[in-house]
Design an enzyme around this catalytic site. Sequence first.
Site, PDB file in Angstrom:
ATOM      1  N   ALA A 431     -29.703  18.291 -11.776  1.00  0.00           N
ATOM      2  CA  ALA A 431     -30.870  18.848 -12.452  1.00  0.00           C
ATOM      3  C   ALA A 431     -31.822  17.739 -12.859  1.00  0.00           C
ATOM      4  CB  ALA A 431     -30.433  19.639 -13.683  1.00  0.00           C
ATOM      5  N   SER A 432     -33.083  18.110 -13.041  1.00  0.00           N
ATOM      6  CA  SER A 432     -34.142  17.184 -13.415  1.00  0.00           C
ATOM      7  C   SER A 432     -34.152  16.019 -12.442  1.00  0.00           C
ATOM      8  CB  SER A 432     -33.990  16.753 -14.865  1.00  0.00           C
ATOM      9  OG  SER A 432     -35.270  16.506 -15.410  1.00  0.00           O
ATOM     10  N   GLY A 433     -33.814  14.787 -12.895  1.00  0.00           N
ATOM     11  CA  GLY A 433     -33.802  13.662 -11.967  1.00  0.00           C
ATOM     12  C   GLY A 433     -32.843  13.865 -10.816  1.00  0.00           C
ATOM     13  N   GLY A 453     -32.378  22.485 -11.190  1.00  0.00           N
ATOM     14  CA  GLY A 453     -33.721  22.787 -11.683  1.00  0.00           C
ATOM     15  C   GLY A 453     -34.089  21.848 -12.812  1.00  0.00           C
ATOM     16  N   ALA A 617     -37.678  13.524 -19.194  1.00  0.00           N
ATOM     17  CA  ALA A 617     -37.628  14.750 -18.408  1.00  0.00           C
ATOM     18  C   ALA A 617     -36.261  14.833 -17.793  1.00  0.00           C
ATOM     19  CB  ALA A 617     -38.710  14.749 -17.332  1.00  0.00           C
TER      20      ALA A 617
END
Length: 647
Positions: A431-433, A453, A617
Amino acid sequence: MSKLLLRCGRHFSSLSLDHSATAIPGRLYLTTPHFRVYSTHGNGETKPDTASGGNGNAYDDGKYPTGDFVFRPRTAWEDFLVKTRLFFALPWRRFQSGSVLKIVLRGEITDQLRSFSRALSLPQICGNFEKAAYDPRVAGIYLHIDNLSCGWGKLDEIRRHILDFKKSGKFIIGYVPTCGVKEYYIGSACEELYAPPSAYVGLYGFVVQASFLSGVLEKIGVEAQVERVGKYKSVGDQLTRKSMSDENREMLTSLLDNIYSNWLDKISLAKGKQKGDIENFINEGSHQVERMKKEGLITDIKYEDEVMALLRTRLGIPNTKLLPTVGYRKYCNVRRSTLGLIGSKDLIAIIRASGSISRTQGQLNIPSSRIIAEQFIQKIRRVKESKKYKAVIIRIDSPGGDALASDLMWREIKLLAAAKPVIASMSDVAASGGYYMAMAADVIVAEKLSLTGSIGVVTGKFNLGKLYEHIGFNKEIISRGRYAEIVAAEHRPFRADEAEIFTRRAHDMYKQFRDKAASSRSMTVDKMEQAAQGRVWVGQDAASLGLIDAIGGLSRAIAIAKQKANIPLERQVTLVELSRPTSPLEILRGMGNTFVEADEAVKHLMHEMESSDAVQARMDGILLERFEGASHAKSALALLKDYLRCI
């Protein structure tokens, strides 16, 4: 509770799954929120339309090969060759014919290769199942399952290999002294399952919880100034809120319902019962192993020595003799080639990416569960330049990390994908990165409950002015340049123009992430926006939204890689692991470096704490744990531990 790395000595520097990670000035991060799912059911969720993908096309699971395991009995000649190789095997790879492979599944399970570690290795566990299916010396498997600590992606991979092993016709017997939802999820796939009379039974369901520090920070005079992009991006909520937001509640409820529903489906199918019957058992709150036997959820109630006696009887071994066994560690040394599990000259490279993402090696240079972008990129470039690899599988188990590192790796994977097929295979979480890396691949494969996601960002700092006033501390700054104090001035809140810069950086990072994701997945930006907003999805929902292409494990990723490389699906390929297992020598060397570099490392850490400037993030990890482990005492200790990290 949310395990955000808080640095109250200056402004907040990192929200990280790995609490040893520190942020570097000017570095952006791609990360996802951290929360724990214990074991009770949440109600009501908003699910995406599972009939169509995010790009408007129906999700077609039949588009790609399944990679399902097919047991192929050996010919007489093949059997002779295997026995000949076994006769000449090295002593440490030999054991008695008719042995039972004993695997103890307990504690942490990593997606990395491990040669010297207490943590179990998922690739080695799965490899042992496959080897044992074809090893003439192995009569069956005894699986001791106890206090598992891993996500549902890894659990599904292990469960799939148990079911595949049963196709060999050999027995696999499970034993669960601690029978929580994860342990039973694995044990239910075994041919027979036993538990002692005093077994801890914790099949109570699932519950999600989140804790908040805003009130604590107020009392000590600390203000967290957080700017997030994405309404579901809950990283930072622990610092700024006193209760769960509606958006976070919606996301957590959806994830919880997916996990709970999948558990009920798999258990009811394995035990030949109605889903409602299993749910009724859960809701009755039964903790008695006798009730489990009565309901047919376990085979019988036996102590471990009685299970061993049962195996001796099954194998025709007198009670006066010990049951011949081979342990998990020793069996890891058995080579696939010895058992005739040899692939063709077609090579497929596997590059494993596990842990939080950093751009460079840490100061201490100790082997750890972390993705170092510089090292990862070197592997990618070697594979790209080599003509011997027909395809590449990027195996990802990461909540994200350094945004710059994620982007640099995304670029290299994209260049690699232009030269040869690249398949991304997700484990517990990408997820993210972690998703940033995956979206550069040609095809993305995830487990049904892989977490993915989390396309969103958050940034901010701590204002420690009131705390400094309380303790009598004063700080004065002389600066040149309008924004020179944006990092250094933690004794006051942001000025309006400084806050605008932080907000703009976060929005620019989000736009870049979202737009690249849309382009990679052949979606419009508007469509991607519906799936983004910092929301975490399970694999099955991510597939319906078009974020991934297929549901399955590593075996399916391999089948798709063969398809993309025009290799016949029935042909065996040779998998080349490019991620080296950690050796004892490396660990000792790392310990030596710890002493030699300690002074420099402390100075480096202090500098980072004084001058960190991080846009986040990133996914701080989602831990799925048993209900019985969530005692009030443990919750209080977890709160205290996280709070001490803030001081």
